[in-house]
Scaffold this motif. Structure first.
Motif: not given
Length: 268
Positions: A226-244
């Motif tokens: 395993c070289r890398e693992e990423v949580a499905f929430t990790a890239r939250y900063a990319k979400i344009p909607s402030p609420a989500y």
């Protein structure tokens, strides 16, 4: 590309599932956002050409919320794949359970890459009608668990194996046998896949596969790392909607929520 409208009568009940039309619709919906994360216009064009009750599907998949889950995951896999292809422009790419995903079009790999998309025969029939074929692009209509299809895939070059949204629908023995078969076939490469938590898999009536930690997969074959693992929430900063964006940020701060789904990058 022909402008023929594709009638899915007789196919929808059997093969058009959340992992086929649902994810395609979510990628298409997200592409219309003023600030798209993935921006998959190929998916939007495919939806335009399919004769299907998308109003009913809209109510089921709730794109306002679920578009980000699909777009963030697809973007992570696209980024990993693009990085691999930059380092290995002569690679063999094997996209398992490809569904109607347009990754081969989004990434526009060089002509030195042989790309194989694999899924059930009826899904491959739909792909042939929806997307243009080109040189060095190959379609395989088969069950992923059938060992015979792999004999036709070149094994003399670095390989990239992508299994997005696939392995959680298989049993643990099937996943283990598939990965061992792939690593044995290819001399070197990477394996990109996603998996849900083991406790979540146990709740599934399908007896699906879940993963507690990456070491479980590493123990299946001595070459798997395993070289890398990423949580499905990790890239939250990319979400344009402030609420989500805030919702994903909060979930990312809570281990129980953060570890529900993860994307994994293995080398072999």
């Amino acid at each position: 590309m022909s402008e023929e409208r594709l009638d899915l009568t007789g196919v929808a009940d059997d093969d058009v599932t959340w992992t086929l039309l649902g994810t395609l619709y979510l990628r298409a919906w997200e592409s219309g956002s003023p600030q798209p994360i993935l921006g998959d216009h190929h998916a939007a064009e495919a939806i335009r050409r399919i004769d299907y009750d998308f109003a009913k599907l809209h109510r089921r998949v709730r794109p306002e919320a679920n578009q980000y889950l699909v777009a963030l995951r697809a973007t992570q896999f696209d980024d990993w794949a693009a990085d691999f292809l930059r380092r290995h422009p002569d690679a063999v790419v094997l996209h398992l359970g490809c569904g109607l995903d347009s990754r081969a079009l989004r990434l526009t790999p060089p002509s030195t890459v042989d790309w194989f998309d694999l899924d059930q025969p009826k899904v491959i029939e739909l792909r042939r009608k929806l997307y243009p074929e080109r040189e060095h692009y190959h379609l395989i209509g088969s069950s992923v668990t059938d060992p015979s299809w792999l004999t036709g895939v070149p094994a003399d070059r670095p390989a990239l194996v992508i299994a997005e949204g696939l392995l959680p629908y298989l049993g643990e023995a099937e996943v283990r046998q598939l990965l061992q078969r792939l690593v044995t076939h290819f001399g070197s490469g990477e394996l990109h896949f996603d998996a849900g938590a083991r406790w979540l898999a146990k709740l599934s009536p399908l007896g699906a596969w879940g993963l507690r930690e990456a070491g479980e997969v590493e123990r299946w074959h001595p070459r798997l790392r395993c070289r890398e693992e990423v949580a499905f929430t990790a890239r939250y900063a990319k979400i344009p909607s402030p609420a989500y964006r805030r919702l994903y940020q909060v979930m990312n701060a809570i281990p129980f929520c953060r570890n529900i789904f993860r994307e994994y990058r293995f080398s072999f």
